[in-house]
Design a protein around this motif. Structure first.
Motif, PDB file in Angstrom:
ATOM      1  N   VAL A 239      -1.859 -10.088  -1.455  1.00  0.00           N
ATOM      2  CA  VAL A 239      -1.761 -10.562  -0.429  1.00  0.00           C
ATOM      3  C   VAL A 239      -0.975 -12.258  -0.079  1.00  0.00           C
ATOM      4  O   VAL A 239      -0.767 -12.627  -0.930  1.00  0.00           O
ATOM      5  N   PRO A 290      -2.479 -10.695   5.519  1.00  0.00           N
ATOM      6  CA  PRO A 290      -3.777 -10.369   5.383  1.00  0.00           C
ATOM      7  C   PRO A 290      -4.142  -9.303   6.921  1.00  0.00           C
ATOM      8  O   PRO A 290      -4.585  -8.108   6.169  1.00  0.00           O
ATOM      9  N   GLU A 291      -3.273  -9.409   7.612  1.00  0.00           N
ATOM     10  CA  GLU A 291      -3.607  -8.477   8.963  1.00  0.00           C
ATOM     11  C   GLU A 291      -2.941  -7.241   8.444  1.00  0.00           C
ATOM     12  O   GLU A 291      -3.261  -6.592   8.793  1.00  0.00           O
ATOM     13  N   VAL A 293      -1.991  -6.101   4.852  1.00  0.00           N
ATOM     14  CA  VAL A 293      -3.283  -5.354   4.504  1.00  0.00           C
ATOM     15  C   VAL A 293      -4.365  -4.577   5.108  1.00  0.00           C
ATOM     16  O   VAL A 293      -4.732  -3.068   4.346  1.00  0.00           O
ATOM     17  N   ARG A 294      -4.509  -5.850   5.833  1.00  0.00           N
ATOM     18  CA  ARG A 294      -6.783  -4.871   6.058  1.00  0.00           C
ATOM     19  C   ARG A 294      -6.008  -4.097   6.743  1.00  0.00           C
ATOM     20  O   ARG A 294      -6.981  -3.348   6.651  1.00  0.00           O
ATOM     21  N   LEU A 331      -6.841 -12.288  -0.202  1.00  0.00           N
ATOM     22  CA  LEU A 331      -8.229 -11.260  -0.579  1.00  0.00           C
ATOM     23  C   LEU A 331      -9.516 -11.324  -0.058  1.00  0.00           C
ATOM     24  O   LEU A 331     -10.302 -10.521   0.482  1.00  0.00           O
ATOM     25  N   GLU A 334      -9.694 -13.155   4.148  1.00  0.00           N
ATOM     26  CA  GLU A 334      -9.309 -13.310   4.874  1.00  0.00           C
ATOM     27  C   GLU A 334      -9.987 -11.911   4.621  1.00  0.00           C
ATOM     28  O   GLU A 334      -9.813 -10.673   6.092  1.00  0.00           O
ATOM     29  N   VAL A 335      -9.357 -10.713   4.451  1.00  0.00           N
ATOM     30  CA  VAL A 335      -8.949  -9.480   3.278  1.00  0.00           C
ATOM     31  C   VAL A 335      -9.942  -9.150   3.943  1.00  0.00           C
ATOM     32  O   VAL A 335     -10.796  -8.029   4.877  1.00  0.00           O
TER      33      VAL A 335
END
Length: 353
Positions: A239, A290-291, A293-294, A331, A334-335
């Protein structure tokens, strides 16, 4: 869903200078990564097992024991223990000890290993690859369930009721079965009712759905409840603040590692185009902002019919120490909260502690 990190304690030369950090420096950095993962509320940290010059994880239980003494909440696991080339009694004793040090946070992921170095190193024949694993898994499960074990097999001296100590803090240490792409391995995990950890290091997540369905069907036929049949995924992941930052931090180490390994296996040289494709919407790399990976985690969860755990293999970015720490923080802060919120999960960790 639990979210965490797996490390192979890689030591990769800097592509610009050719310098490789010392083993002592790398181990210090690795333990700092585990401490950060614990602090930011990640659920699990795994250490692999290899017997090669570019990895420092030949004794994962020792690293995990050190991590257990430094952490408070995070679960600590192998990723994977090469059980075919190990003594199940020693494996059980090692992880029972880690469980005592960590007050009940130890787990084991067992597998046959994707490299073959452990077999001649410890005096085993590669042609016995699967028979060794099946026999030793049987013994390990008996050791977990019973203090005194009577057992006989082909590859190890029998046990005739000896007690195996110490016993762990947990009533039973969780044992996951690590698999690649062999249908028989998925079926075996289902028949035994063991949680499944699937290594997906390329391609797409959805191509593994038939194998995951096979696992669940075999488990159902064996009489296990659906909630007992957990599925986890181990994938390349990193991330960054932006997609480009994450890719640029991860690519050099990944390219070096997979080019070197690929040379041994007859693969073509790893390229940036291949890497970027795997980072794209259809690829199995969980690398990006983050967005991004989410969204990819949620897509993987949907593609595989629901995941209990997903772990990021971040070792390829070990050259970027600050980026690695930043990735772990993103990670965890945020994620993971956003993924769990999307799945309706409560956040279990109070980061204010």
């Amino acid at each position: 869903m639990e979210i965490g990190i797996d490390s192979f304690a890689a030591t990769i030369p800097d592509p610009d200078t050719g310098r490789t950090v010392s083993a002592t420096e790398r181990m210090k950095a690795l333990l700092a990564e585990v401490e950060t993962a614990d602090r930011v509320g990640l659920d699990v940290f795994g250490i692999g097992e290899h017997h090669r010059s570019e990895f420092l994880d030949s004794a994962p239980a020792v690293i995990l024991a050190a991590a257990a003494a430094l952490t408070k909440r995070i679960r600590l696991t192998s990723a994977v223990t090469v059980l075919s080339a190990a003594d199940p009694v020693r494996v059980f004793q090692d992880f029972a000890t880690i469980d005592l040090i960590s007050a009940g946070r130890a787990e084991i992921v067992v597998g046959r290993g994707s490299f073959g170095e452990a077999y001649p190193l410890f005096g085993f024949a590669m042609q016995d690859y699967d028979a060794l694993f099946a026999e030793k898994l049987d013994l390990l499960l008996k050791l977990r369930d019973d203090v005194e074990v009577t057992w006989r097999g082909r590859f190890r001296h029998p046990l005739s009721g000896q007690g195996v100590f110490p016993r762990p803090h947990q009533e039973k240490i969780p044992i996951w079965l690590g698999v690649g792409g062999t249908p028989q391995s998925f079926a075996r995990a289902g028949k035994l009712g063991l949680p499944l950890m699937v290594a997906i290091i390329g391609g797409s997540f959805d191509r593994f759905r038939p194998l995951v369905d096979l696992y669940r069907e075999e488990g159902r036929r064996a009489g296990y409840a659906p909630e007992a049949l957990k599925v986890g995924v181990h994938a390349m992941g990193f991330v960054g603040d932006t997609d480009l930052a994450a890719r640029n931090a991860f690519f050099p180490g990944w390219a070096h590692m997979f080019t070197e390994i690929g040379r041994e296996r007859g693969w073509s040289r790893a390229t940036r185009a291949q890497f970027d494709a795997m980072c794209g919407p259809g690829g199995a790399f969980l690398i990006g902002s983050p967005e991004t990976v989410r969204d990819k985690i949620l897509a993987a969860n949907e593609a595989l019919g629901g995941l209990s755990r997903i772990t990021f293999q971040m070792s390829s970015a070990m050259l970027e120490t600050q980026a690695m720490q930043r990735s772990i923080e993103l990670l965890g802060t945020e994620v993971a909260p956003e993924v769990k919120a999307a799945l309706g999960q409560a956040i279990e960790h109070d980061l204010a502690d």
